[in-house]
Design an enzyme around this catalytic site. Structure first.
Site, short mmCIF file in Angstrom:
data_model
loop_
_atom_site.label_atom_id
_atom_site.label_comp_id
_atom_site.label_asym_id
_atom_site.label_seq_id
_atom_site.Cartn_x
_atom_site.Cartn_y
_atom_site.Cartn_z
N PHE A 141 0.98 -1.30 -0.03
CA PHE A 141 0.08 0.05 0.09
C PHE A 141 1.03 1.16 0.20
O PHE A 141 1.51 1.50 1.05
CB PHE A 141 -0.84 -0.06 1.30
CG PHE A 141 -2.08 1.14 1.34
CD1 PHE A 141 -3.28 0.87 0.84
CD2 PHE A 141 -1.86 2.17 2.18
CE1 PHE A 141 -4.19 1.80 0.87
CE2 PHE A 141 -2.71 3.13 2.06
CZ PHE A 141 -4.03 2.83 1.48
N LEU A 143 1.09 5.08 0.27
CA LEU A 143 0.68 6.11 0.42
C LEU A 143 1.78 7.48 1.07
O LEU A 143 1.91 8.30 0.42
CB LEU A 143 -0.58 6.11 1.47
CG LEU A 143 -1.21 7.38 2.07
CD1 LEU A 143 -1.64 8.42 0.66
CD2 LEU A 143 -2.10 7.25 3.13
N SER A 150 2.80 12.39 7.94
CA SER A 150 1.27 12.56 8.51
C SER A 150 0.50 13.46 7.76
O SER A 150 -0.71 13.72 8.22
CB SER A 150 1.67 13.33 9.78
OG SER A 150 2.27 12.39 10.83
N GLU A 375 0.48 4.41 10.75
CA GLU A 375 -1.23 4.33 10.88
C GLU A 375 -1.37 5.71 11.72
O GLU A 375 -2.87 5.67 12.39
CB GLU A 375 -1.82 3.18 11.21
CG GLU A 375 -1.45 1.65 10.50
CD GLU A 375 -1.24 1.84 9.21
OE1 GLU A 375 -1.95 2.93 8.68
OE2 GLU A 375 -0.72 0.90 8.63
#
Length: 396
Positions: A141, A143, A150, A375
């Site tokens: 993933f 991103l 952040s 996360e």
């Protein structure tokens, strides 16, 4: 005599102080016990060696598929379709083995597979999900970027149209599993806003390099990824994702798993400290007989028990379709902080022996330094909660 050969010791280690098991259904308990048995048999014997060598045991991927924990909570082709609570219990048991194992399941299922399930076409789902659920194909993933951790809204990876194709250029960082993945879910800026793409990692221009050396998550893989003129067909686009709400929906799935997972690291560390304190003798008595040791053990036990109740409550809300992002942030923030405190305190009970890989607490604590950051950092989740409390966003 080992702890397994001492019924009294085993009973103390397995105590369920708040009768948490009594809150679970029979099926939930079976799922928990099945994953726990897998961890005991296939993970505990090798984890110290894997951690020291900095190696993720990729050979476990198909076994995890057969265990039914990859895309466990997805009701899609080839996926187990289990409940959120069952997935949470599985995450807890996996992380009791090591955060790296739970992270693999999270990246595969809650991020990569979840992105396809939530935002993909019927063709994309049928192509990728059954093989990923079986552990025969691995996903990642993409991103986070080197300068956009952040703040994913500041990503610089771009995708432009070239005829009917898309061409991607950019960089990603801290991408779990990228060097062993078969497909990458990559998020990029386009003229239509942020969109998601399914990128076969064999595509020319895609390169992943493991980030080394690491002091944390050593039995896991995180990578730098370069995308240089990666050409994709039109059907690589995830049709259902537009804007940052696309990746954020997947992040919330992963964050939910963390709420449970970190408690596995905490429980394993607490039990390691308890077992050691009951057998280690100093000044002619077991360590567990000293008041200061009992204070540590009681504090750790309360933290684990309380965290489980919070995780279960959030799991019930999720299964009812009522779980909200700020509630996930409460769980991720508080359970991760509490778990890290438990692991650190457990190490002190073990004394100098606790800094060796013979014992798990410091390994768990080191791993949780990463879990605390990914996360969503403490600060990000604090601001999510703060915005819910005050109605005022304070991110900028």
């Amino acid at each position: 005599m080992s702890e397994q050969d001492d019924p009294e010791m085993e009973e103390l280690l397995e105590q369920d102080l708040l009768d948490f098991s009594g809150l679970l259904s029979e099926e939930e308990r079976r799922t928990r016990d099945r994953v726990r048995a897998f961890v005991d048999e296939r993970v505990r014997p090798g984890i110290a060696e894997w951690y020291e060598a900095g190696r993720f045991p990729v050979e476990l991927a198909p076994e995890l598929g057969r265990l039914g924990v990859l895309g466990m909570h997805l009701d899609e082709p080839g996926c187990p379709g289990r409940s959120a609570v069952e997935y949470g219990l599985a995450a807890l048991e996996l992380e009791a083995g090591d955060s790296g194992l739970r992270t693999f399941v999270s990246v595969q299922g809650s991020l990569a597979m979840s992105a396809i399930a939530k935002h993909g076409s019927a063709e994309q789902k049928s192509r990728w999900l059954p093989e990923m659920a079986a552990g025969r194909l691995i996903g990642c993933f993409g991103l986070t970027e080197p300068d956009a951790g952040s703040d994913p809204g500041s990503m610089t990876t771009v995708a432009r149209r070239d005829g009917s194709d898309w061409v991607l250029n950019g960089r990603k960082r801290w991408i779990g599993l990228a060097s062993i993945a078969d497909v990458a879910v990559v998020w990029a800026r386009t003229d239509e806003g942020v969109r998601g793409f399914l990128v076969p990692t064999s595509s020319p221009g895609f390169a992943a390099r493991p980030i080394e050396p690491k002091l944390s998550m050593r039995a896991s893989i995180q990578c730098d990824v370069d995308l240089v003129d990666v050409r994709l067909p039109a059907d690589a686009l995830l049709p259902g994702a537009r804007g940052l709400s696309g990746p954020f929906a997947c992040l919330n799935e992963a964050r939910y798993g963390i709420v449970w997972g970190v408690l596995g690291a905490a429980r394993d560390s607490y039990r390691a400290a308890l077992g050691w304190s009951l057998t280690r003798r100093q000044f002619d008595r077991p360590l567990a007989g000293f008041q200061l040791t009992q204070q540590k053990l009681a504090t750790m036990a309360v933290a684990v028990e309380k965290g489980q109740l919070l995780a279960l409550h959030l799991g019930r809300l999720k299964d009812a379709g009522r779980l909200r992002p700020h509630q996930i942030s409460i769980g991720k923030l508080d359970n991760t902080r509490a778990a890290l405190a438990v692991c650190r305190e457990a190490r002190t009970v073990l004394g100098g022996n606790g800094v060796t890989l013979e014992h798990s607490p410091l390994r768990h604590a080191n791993n949780l330094e990463s879990v605390r950051t990914y996360e969503g950092t403490d600060e990000v989740h604090t601001l999510v909660i703060g915005q819910q409390v005050t109605g005022l966003p304070a991110f900028r």
